[in-house]
Write a protein that holds these residues in place. Structure first.
Motif, PDB file in Angstrom:
ATOM      1  N   GLY A 290       0.806  -1.213   0.000  1.00 43.43           N
ATOM      2  CA  GLY A 290       0.000   0.000   0.000  1.00 43.43           C
ATOM      3  C   GLY A 290       0.841   1.265   0.000  1.00 43.43           C
ATOM      4  O   GLY A 290       1.985   1.272   0.472  1.00 43.43           O
ATOM      5  N   PHE A 291       0.248   2.322  -0.537  1.00 46.26           N
ATOM      6  CA  PHE A 291       0.851   3.653  -0.509  1.00 46.26           C
ATOM      7  C   PHE A 291      -0.196   4.605   0.066  1.00 46.26           C
ATOM      8  O   PHE A 291      -1.334   4.630  -0.396  1.00 46.26           O
ATOM      9  CB  PHE A 291       1.246   4.099  -1.923  1.00 46.26           C
ATOM     10  N   ARG A 292       0.196   5.375   1.056  1.00 47.51           N
ATOM     11  CA  ARG A 292      -0.777   6.263   1.678  1.00 47.51           C
ATOM     12  C   ARG A 292      -1.174   7.401   0.741  1.00 47.51           C
ATOM     13  O   ARG A 292      -0.325   7.999   0.081  1.00 47.51           O
ATOM     14  CB  ARG A 292      -0.218   6.797   2.997  1.00 47.51           C
ATOM     15  N   ILE A 293      -2.488   7.660   0.735  1.00 46.65           N
ATOM     16  CA  ILE A 293      -3.070   8.691  -0.127  1.00 46.65           C
ATOM     17  C   ILE A 293      -3.987   9.561   0.728  1.00 46.65           C
ATOM     18  O   ILE A 293      -4.301   9.209   1.871  1.00 46.65           O
ATOM     19  CB  ILE A 293      -3.854   8.067  -1.304  1.00 46.65           C
ATOM     20  N   PRO A 294      -4.468  10.692   0.204  1.00 50.54           N
ATOM     21  CA  PRO A 294      -5.292  11.580   1.022  1.00 50.54           C
ATOM     22  C   PRO A 294      -6.700  11.040   1.255  1.00 50.54           C
ATOM     23  O   PRO A 294      -7.059   9.950   0.800  1.00 50.54           O
ATOM     24  CB  PRO A 294      -5.311  12.880   0.216  1.00 50.54           C
ATOM     25  N   LEU A 304      -6.539   8.845  -8.891  1.00 57.86           N
ATOM     26  CA  LEU A 304      -5.973   7.613  -8.330  1.00 57.86           C
ATOM     27  C   LEU A 304      -6.843   6.403  -8.655  1.00 57.86           C
ATOM     28  O   LEU A 304      -6.333   5.296  -8.846  1.00 57.86           O
ATOM     29  CB  LEU A 304      -5.809   7.759  -6.819  1.00 57.86           C
ATOM     30  N   GLU A 305      -8.149   6.604  -8.739  1.00 61.16           N
ATOM     31  CA  GLU A 305      -9.008   5.483  -9.113  1.00 61.16           C
ATOM     32  C   GLU A 305      -8.718   5.022 -10.537  1.00 61.16           C
ATOM     33  O   GLU A 305      -8.619   3.819 -10.810  1.00 61.16           O
ATOM     34  CB  GLU A 305     -10.482   5.851  -8.986  1.00 61.16           C
ATOM     35  N   ILE A 306      -8.592   5.964 -11.436  1.00 60.84           N
ATOM     36  CA  ILE A 306      -8.262   5.603 -12.819  1.00 60.84           C
ATOM     37  C   ILE A 306      -6.891   4.932 -12.878  1.00 60.84           C
ATOM     38  O   ILE A 306      -6.699   3.926 -13.575  1.00 60.84           O
ATOM     39  CB  ILE A 306      -8.310   6.851 -13.720  1.00 60.84           C
ATOM     40  N   LEU A 307      -5.936   5.454 -12.119  1.00 55.69           N
ATOM     41  CA  LEU A 307      -4.597   4.858 -12.083  1.00 55.69           C
ATOM     42  C   LEU A 307      -4.667   3.412 -11.595  1.00 55.69           C
ATOM     43  O   LEU A 307      -4.002   2.523 -12.157  1.00 55.69           O
ATOM     44  CB  LEU A 307      -3.680   5.684 -11.185  1.00 55.69           C
ATOM     45  N   ALA A 308      -5.443   3.158 -10.554  1.00 57.60           N
ATOM     46  CA  ALA A 308      -5.557   1.796 -10.020  1.00 57.60           C
ATOM     47  C   ALA A 308      -6.119   0.842 -11.062  1.00 57.60           C
ATOM     48  O   ALA A 308      -5.653  -0.290 -11.216  1.00 57.60           O
ATOM     49  CB  ALA A 308      -6.434   1.798  -8.769  1.00 57.60           C
ATOM     50  N   LYS A 309      -7.116   1.290 -11.810  1.00 57.89           N
ATOM     51  CA  LYS A 309      -7.711   0.430 -12.838  1.00 57.89           C
ATOM     52  C   LYS A 309      -6.742   0.198 -13.998  1.00 57.89           C
ATOM     53  O   LYS A 309      -6.696  -0.892 -14.568  1.00 57.89           O
ATOM     54  CB  LYS A 309      -9.013   1.050 -13.338  1.00 57.89           C
ATOM     55  N   ASP A 336      -6.534  -1.567  -6.090  1.00 58.07           N
ATOM     56  CA  ASP A 336      -7.750  -0.881  -5.694  1.00 58.07           C
ATOM     57  C   ASP A 336      -7.407   0.236  -4.719  1.00 58.07           C
ATOM     58  O   ASP A 336      -6.248   0.399  -4.328  1.00 58.07           O
ATOM     59  CB  ASP A 336      -8.735  -1.866  -5.061  1.00 58.07           C
ATOM     60  N   LEU A 337      -8.445   0.990  -4.307  1.00 59.76           N
ATOM     61  CA  LEU A 337      -8.268   2.068  -3.349  1.00 59.76           C
ATOM     62  C   LEU A 337      -9.072   1.799  -2.091  1.00 59.76           C
ATOM     63  O   LEU A 337     -10.148   1.211  -2.143  1.00 59.76           O
ATOM     64  CB  LEU A 337      -8.750   3.407  -3.916  1.00 59.76           C
ATOM     65  N   PHE A 338      -8.528   2.234  -0.947  1.00 59.45           N
ATOM     66  CA  PHE A 338      -9.325   2.427   0.259  1.00 59.45           C
ATOM     67  C   PHE A 338      -9.306   3.912   0.554  1.00 59.45           C
ATOM     68  O   PHE A 338      -8.233   4.509   0.687  1.00 59.45           O
ATOM     69  CB  PHE A 338      -8.748   1.654   1.447  1.00 59.45           C
ATOM     70  N   THR A 339     -10.478   4.546   0.628  1.00 57.37           N
ATOM     71  CA  THR A 339     -10.539   5.968   0.941  1.00 57.37           C
ATOM     72  C   THR A 339     -11.469   6.199   2.114  1.00 57.37           C
ATOM     73  O   THR A 339     -12.630   5.782   2.082  1.00 57.37           O
ATOM     74  CB  THR A 339     -11.032   6.798  -0.255  1.00 57.37           C
ATOM     75  N   GLY A 340     -10.977   6.828   3.145  1.00 50.41           N
ATOM     76  CA  GLY A 340     -11.762   7.145   4.319  1.00 50.41           C
ATOM     77  C   GLY A 340     -11.780   8.633   4.584  1.00 50.41           C
ATOM     78  O   GLY A 340     -11.156   9.433   3.870  1.00 50.41           O
ATOM     79  N   PHE A 346      -3.604   3.372  -1.484  1.00 48.75           N
ATOM     80  CA  PHE A 346      -3.562   2.798  -2.831  1.00 48.75           C
ATOM     81  C   PHE A 346      -2.996   1.389  -2.647  1.00 48.75           C
ATOM     82  O   PHE A 346      -1.864   1.230  -2.177  1.00 48.75           O
ATOM     83  CB  PHE A 346      -2.648   3.636  -3.719  1.00 48.75           C
ATOM     84  N   VAL A 347      -3.784   0.362  -2.986  1.00 45.76           N
ATOM     85  CA  VAL A 347      -3.470  -1.005  -2.573  1.00 45.76           C
ATOM     86  C   VAL A 347      -3.238  -1.923  -3.768  1.00 45.76           C
ATOM     87  O   VAL A 347      -4.019  -1.936  -4.720  1.00 45.76           O
ATOM     88  CB  VAL A 347      -4.605  -1.594  -1.714  1.00 45.76           C
ATOM     89  N   ILE A 348      -2.169  -2.694  -3.695  1.00 44.19           N
ATOM     90  CA  ILE A 348      -1.905  -3.791  -4.634  1.00 44.19           C
ATOM     91  C   ILE A 348      -1.907  -5.079  -3.825  1.00 44.19           C
ATOM     92  O   ILE A 348      -1.203  -5.177  -2.818  1.00 44.19           O
ATOM     93  CB  ILE A 348      -0.558  -3.615  -5.345  1.00 44.19           C
ATOM     94  N   ALA A 349      -2.709  -6.047  -4.231  1.00 43.36           N
ATOM     95  CA  ALA A 349      -2.801  -7.319  -3.511  1.00 43.36           C
ATOM     96  C   ALA A 349      -2.563  -8.470  -4.464  1.00 43.36           C
ATOM     97  O   ALA A 349      -2.975  -8.425  -5.627  1.00 43.36           O
ATOM     98  CB  ALA A 349      -4.171  -7.458  -2.857  1.00 43.36           C
ATOM     99  N   ALA A 350      -1.905  -9.518  -3.976  1.00 35.89           N
ATOM    100  CA  ALA A 350      -1.580 -10.662  -4.835  1.00 35.89           C
ATOM    101  C   ALA A 350      -1.571 -11.949  -4.026  1.00 35.89           C
ATOM    102  O   ALA A 350      -1.250 -11.948  -2.833  1.00 35.89           O
ATOM    103  CB  ALA A 350      -0.219 -10.458  -5.497  1.00 35.89           C
TER     104      ALA A 350
END
Length: 910
Positions: A290-294, A304-309, A336-340, A346-350
Motif C-alpha cells: 500500500g501507498f498512503r493517499i489523502p 488515483l481510481e483511474i490509475l488503479a484500474k 484498488d483504493l481504500f478511501t476514508g 492505494f493497494v496492490i494485492a496478490a
C-alpha cells in the motif's frame, strides 16, 4: 427476482475487466472505497433539509420499482473509538436489533419480514449504517421501526452477554479467513491512528465490556446531530419529509455538540517504509502493498481510481498481464483504493505462487517505475473511463446503492459532491496520472504485509526485515417505448433460443447465455475428466483463431464490457454486461469466443496451473471445503457431487484435443439459451445474434435424464482441519425445481432461514448463542438437489449445535408451521422479489433459469401469484416429505474436538 434470501452485494469472479481476488472485505470492513455518480448533474428529485434539532434528511425519488430504501447513518465508527473503546461501535450495531421498550427481542426483524422487506446494518471505520428495504407502501412503518431501535433500544444485559458471544464467534471466524486477517494486519501497519485497529475490536476487551460502557458510548455518539437519514425509492419527497419530521424531528438536540466528539483531522503519517510478515496454518501466500493517499474528498482521488484500474484493474493491465499471464508468478493480482474520511491507501494485492515472492516484489515495483517513465496512453484512460461509466449506470438500478452513495458523501461533508465525481473523472488527463504517481507511489514510503504458510518458514526466513526487501522495493526500471417491460421468447433459425426484455431506466444491457449440459455430462467415462467444463470456459477466453489472448482482453477492456464464466450442474456459459453503444462490438467478440476458441497450448497449461492452485488452497476457506466434501458424500455416484474445478488428477489428464472435442460436442446452437435484459430492441438483438452466431453449428440435444438416487442410510463424516471454528452441514434430498413442491419449499426454507426471526436463527443463535451464522438453503436443479443447513460454531459447541438443529427440525416436522409464519415468509419472499426487479442481471438469470429447468420463462412473472397460492398444508407436507430425520448426510470440518472454554488463537507474527 433472483433466488436469494437477501440482495447479494458481492461480484462474481472470472471478470474479464475487474477481478476481485482481493477481499470483498474491502467493502464490508472498510465501507465504500470510492463512491461515484451515475448521473451527470444534481437530480431535481432530491430534497435535502437540516431540521431544527440538527437532523440531516435527504430524499431521492426513484419510481422504477415499487420499493424504498430507508438508510440511517450514525457519524461514529472504529475511527472514533479510544483505546478503551475498540469494537464498541460494532457491538452497539448488534444491540440495535436486541429489543426496545415496546418491541421484544426478534420483533424488529419479524415485523420487517412480515412487511415484505429486509433490514441490514454494517459498521465501518467512519460510520455505522442501518438500512431497511421494503415495498414503498410500508415506508412509514420502516421509519417507526428504526426510530424505536435508534432511540429506545433496551441494552438488556443478558442479551448483551449473548450477543458478546456472537461477536466473538464472528471475530474468530475472521481470523480463519486469510483475506480478513491480512487486511487487519495491513491496516494496523499502515496507519498510526483511526484505521489501525480492526472494526470488530479485540477479544480481550470485548469479553470485559459492561452495559454501562456500551450505553455511555451510545449516549455520546447516537445524538440527533450525528444522524443522517437518506430515503431512496418510490416515494413523494415532500410527503416523506413530513413523515420523518413526525418521528425523528421530535428528538431533542443533545447537550454535547456533535463537534465535541469529532476527531481532529489526521496529520501526515510518519514517512517510512513499513514491512511485516506473519505465518499461519494456510496454503496460500497473501501479499498486500500500500501507498498512503489523502482522504476521500481529495481532488486526487478520481485520478488515483483511474490509475488503479489502469495498473491492475483488468486482464489487459500491466500487473495482471506481465506478472500473472506472462511470468506466471501469482495466482491473482489486483489493484484498488481504500478511501476514508481521515486518509486512504492505494493497494496492490496478490496471491503469490510458491518460491516466487522475491520476483513478485521486484516485478511490481518495476511495473510502477515503467509507468512513471513511459506514462499512460490516452486510449487506456478512455477505456477505464468507459468501464467506470458502465459501473455507474449499473449502480443507478438499486435504491439501496443510491441511498448509500448519497449518505456517504453527506457524511463526508455534502451529498452534492456525489454528483461532481463523474465530471471530475471525465476531466482526468494522462499528465494528471503522471503527477499522482510521482506524488504518492513512492517505494520508500510503502506499507507491505505478507501472510505465508507456517510450514514453509524456510522459504521466507531471508525476507523478515525491511532491509531484506529494500533491494526489491527500490528496483528501478431510436427507442421503441412499446417494448418496455415486455418479455418475449424466440427460437432463431439456427436453433438458439432468445429471451428478451427491454428496460430503459439504466444505460446497460445484461446478458446471460447458457448451454444445456454442464457438470452433469462430466460423468462421461466415470468422471475421468472432472473439471473439463470449467477448464474449457477459462481457456476459451485465452484466444481465438482470429486474435490472440492479449488482443482479446484489450478489446473487451476498450469497450468496458464485463464477461464472466458461469457453470451450473445442468448448464454452462456466460454472464455479460455492456453499454448499448458498444453492444455490436461486444457481440463480435463474444461470438468469436464461442465459435472459434483456439485453446493455445501454453495458455491452457497456465489455466490448468491456476486451477490446480485453487484446488490446493480450498482448505483455506473452510465453508467452501465443507461444501465440496458434503457434495461428494451426499450425491455419491451422481455427477451433481463433482466439484466445478475437478480434482488434481482429472484436471492434469485433460488435453487440448479433449477440450476441443468437448467444445464441439456441447457448445452448439440448439442447446444455447440467451437471455437479454436492458436498453436494446428485440429485433436488433435477434439480428445481431443471427449475424454473429451464424457459424455456431447445431449438435445433439443436451437434455440428460439422470435421476438423483442417494442411499437411504445416514452418512456422517468429520474431518480435522487446523482452524478456530467447526463448520457443519446437514443435508436431505430436496425437490426438483420443476415440481409441485418447489414453491412450498421456498416458503418452508424461508421459515427455517429467512432472516433474524427464522426458526434456525432464533433457536440456534439468539436463544443458545451457539454460532454467528446459521441458515438453510435448497438447490435449484433439473434433478433433485440437496436441502442443506449450514452453521459455524466453536469446537466445544459442535455437538450441541448439531443436536439443537435436529431439535428444530423435529419440532417442525412434528408440529408443523404456523399461519403467522407462512404469512410472514410469503411477504418476505415477495418483497425480495420486488427488490430484485431493480437488477437487470438478476432478471436475465431468472428468465433463463426457469426456461432451463422446464418451468418456462413466463413463470418468472407469475412468481408472486405462485407464492401467494402456497398453503400451510403444502408447507407442512413438504417438511414431512423432505426432512427425513432418519436419512440425512452430516459433514463437519474443524479442529480436533475440544471441551471447555475457547482460547484466543492468532497466527504467529514476526
Amino acid at each position: 427476482m433472483p433466488d436469494k434470501k437477501k440482495p447479494d452485494k458481492t461480484k462474481k469472479d472470472e471478470n474479464m475487466t475487474k477481478r476481485k481476488s482481493w477481499p470483498v472485505v474491502l467493502f464490508t470492513l472498510a465501507l465504500i472505497t470510492v463512491m461515484r455518480v451515475g448521473i451527470m448533474a444534481q437530480d431535481d428529485n432530491i430534497l435535502w433539509e437540516k431540521l431544527d434539532n440538527g437532523l440531516t434528511v435527504i430524499i431521492k425519488e426513484n419510481h422504477a420499482a415499487p420499493v424504498v430504501a430507508v438508510n440511517f447513518w450514525v457519524k461514529t465508527g472504529a475511527a472514533y473509538e479510544t483505546d478503551s473503546e475498540k469494537g464498541l461501535s460494532h457491538f452497539i450495531e448488534h444491540m440495535m436489533f436486541k429489543g426496545t421498550e415496546k418491541r421484544k427481542v426478534g420483533d424488529i426483524d419479524k415485523e420487517i419480514k412480515s412487511l415484505g422487506g429486509y433490514n441490514n446494518a454494517f459498521t465501518s471505520y467512519d460510520a455505522t449504517n442501518y438500512v431497511i428495504v421494503l415495498p414503498s407502501e410500508q415506508f412509514e412503518k420502516a421509519l417507526d421501526i428504526e426510530y424505536d431501535a435508534l432511540t429506545a433500544s433496551a441494552f438488556d444485559e443478558s442479551e448483551m452477554n449473548k450477543e458478546r458471544e456472537v461477536i466473538l464467534t464472528e471475530l474468530y471466524r475472521g481470523l480463519d479467513n486469510p483475506d480478513v486477517l491480512l487486511w487487519q494486519k495491513f491496516m494496523n501497519l499502515a496507519f498510526d491512528k483511526y484505521y489501525k485497529d480492526p472494526i470488530i475490536g479485540y477479544a480481550g476487551t470485548l469479553k470485559d465490556y459492561t452495559r454501562a460502557q456500551l450505553y455511555a458510548y451510545y449516549k455520546k455518539h447516537y445524538t440527533v446531530e450525528n444522524l443522517i437519514i437518506v430515503v431512496s425509492g418510490d416515494v413523494d419527497k415532500n410527503k416523506a419529509l413530513l413523515s420523518v419530521k413526525k418521528t425523528f424531528g421530535a428528538i431533542k438536540p443533545s447537550e454535547t455538540p456533535a463537534s465535541a466528539v469529532e476527531p481532529a483531522i489526521q496529520g501526515p503519517e510518519k514517512q517510512e517504509l513499513r514491512y511485516k510478515t506473519f505465518s499461519g496454518q494456510i496454503e496460500g501466500r497473501y501479499l498486500a502493498i500500500g501507498f498512503r493517499i489523502p482522504d476521500a474528498l481529495s481532488e486526487d482521488i478520481p485520478k488515483l481510481e483511474i490509475l488503479a484500474k489502469v495498473l491492475g484493474g483488468s486482464e489487459s493491465s500491466p500487473l495482471y498481464r506481465v506478472i500473472k499471464e506472462d511470468k506466471q508468478l501469482v495466482d491473482e493480482i489486483d489493484c484498488d483504493l481504500f478511501t476514508g474520511k481521515f486518509g486512504g491507501l492505494f493497494v496492490i494485492a496478490a496471491n503469490v505462487r510458491e518460491g516466487k515472492y522475491a520476483e513478485v516484489m521486484q516485478e511490481i515495483f518495476t511495473q510502477i517505475d515503467r509507468l512513471k517513465l513511459e506514462g499512460i496512453k490516452s486510449e487506456e484512460i478512455m477505456r477505464v473511463k468507459s468501464d467506470i461509466s458502465r459501473e455507474e449506470a449499473k449502480d443507478d438500478m438499486q435504491v439501496e446503492n443510491m441511498a448509500i452513495n448519497l449518505g456517504h458523501y453527506e457524511l463526508l461533508g455534502d451529498y452534492k459532491l456525489f454528483y461532481k465525481y463523474n465530471d471530475t473523472v471525465k476531466r482526468v488527463l494522462d499528465t494528471d496520472l503522471k503527477d499522482v504517481m510521482a506524488k504518492y507511489l513512492n517505494p520508500q514510503y510503502a506499507d507491505i504485509v505478507l501472510y505465508y504458510p507456517e510450514k514453509n518458514e524456510a522459504e521466507f526466513k531471508k525476507y523478515k526485515s525491511v532491509d531484506d526487501i529494500k533491494k526489491f522495493v527500490n528496483y528501478t526500471n431510436p427507442e421503441k417505448l412499446s417494448e418496455e417491460g415486455r418479455v418475449t421468447k424466440t427460437v432463431l433459425p439456427n436453433g438458439i433460443t432468445l429471451i428478451h426484455k427491454k428496460l430503459t431506466n439504466a444505460g446497460v444491457i445484461d446478458i446471460k447465455a447458457e448451454y444445456r449440459g454442464g457438470i452433469v455430462y462430466e460423468s462421461t467415462d466415470q468422471g475421468y475428466y472432472k473439471g473439463i467444463t470449467n477448464l474449457m470456459l477459462s481457456s476459451m477466453l485465452k484466444g481465438t483463431k482470429n486474435m490472440e489472448y492479449a488482443e482479446l482482453a484489450r478489446r473487451l477492456d476498450d469497450i468496458g464490457a464485463v464477461l464472466n464464466k458461469d457453470i451450473k450442474r445442468d448448464a454452462f456459459g456466460w454472464s455479460a454486461e455492456v453499454v448499448p453503444a458498444n453492444l455490436e462490438e461486444f457481440m463480435n467478440l463474444f461470438a468469436d469466443i464461442n465459435i472459434n476458441p483456439s485453446f493455445p497450448v501454453e495458455e491452457v497449461k497456465k489455466e490448468k496451473e491456476d486451477i490446480l492452485n485453487q484446488i490446493k488452497q480450498i482448505k483455506d476457506n473452510p465453508p467452501a471445503y465443507l461444501n465440496k466434501i458434503f457434495n461428494e458424500l451426499f450425491f455419491d455416484w451422481h455427477p451433481y457431487g463433482y466439484p466445478v474445478m475437478g480434482e488434481p488428477e482429472t484436471v492434469k489428464r485433460i488435453t487440448v484435443n479433449k477440450l476441443k472435442n468437448w467444445h464441439d460436442s456441447y457448445v452448439t446452437a440448439n442447446n444455447l439459451i440467451i437471455s437479454v435484459v436492458g436498453n436494446v430492441d428485440a429485433d436488433y438483438m435477434k439480428a445481431l445474434i443471427n449475424e454473429k452466431f451464424a457459424g455456431l453449428k447445431k449438435g445433439k440435444d443436451s437434455r440428460p435424464k439422470l435421476p438423483v438416487r442417494i442411499s437411504t442410510e445416514k452418512k456422517i463424516s468429520r474431518e480435522v482441519i487446523d482452524k478456530n471454528q467447526s463448520h457443519i452441514m446437514i443435508g436431505f434430498m430436496g425437490p426438483k425445481t420443476n415440481s409441485d413442491d418447489y414453491f412450498p419449499m421456498r416458503v418452508l426454507d424461508n421459515i427455517l432461514s429467512g432472516g433474524m426471526d427464522s426458526r434456525l436463527f432464533t433457536e440456534i443463535r439468539e436463544k443458545r448463542n451457539l454460532c454467528y451464522t446459521v441458515f438453510s438453503t435448497f438447490e435449484r436443479n433439473i434433478e433433485n438437489g440437496a436441502f442443506r443447513i449450514y452453521t459455524g460454531t466453536s469446537p466445544e459447541n459442535e455437538k450441541k449445535a448439531v443436536d439443537e438443529i435436529f431439535v428444530v427440525l423435529q419440532d417442525l416436522v412434528d408440529k408443523g408451521v404456523t399461519d403467522a409464519e407462512v404469512k410472514s415468509a410469503k411477504s418476505y419472499i415477495i418483497g425480495m422479489f420486488k427488490v430484485g426487479l431493480q437488477d437487470y442481471m438478476a432478471q436475465a438469470d431468472s428468465y433463463l433459469s426457469y426456461e432451463l429447468w422446464g418451468m418456462g420463462y413466463k413463470k418468472v412473472d407469475e412468481f408472486i401469484d405462485e407464492i401467494n397460492k402456497v398453503t400451510k398444508a403444502q408447507v407442512n407436507a413438504a417438511a414431512k416429505k423432505f426432512i427425513r430425520l432418519n436419512n440425512y448426510t452430516e459433514v463437519i470440518v474443524g479442529p480436533a474436538e475440544k471441551k471447555g472454554k475457547k482460547d484466543d488463537k492468532n497466527p504467529k507474527s514476526e
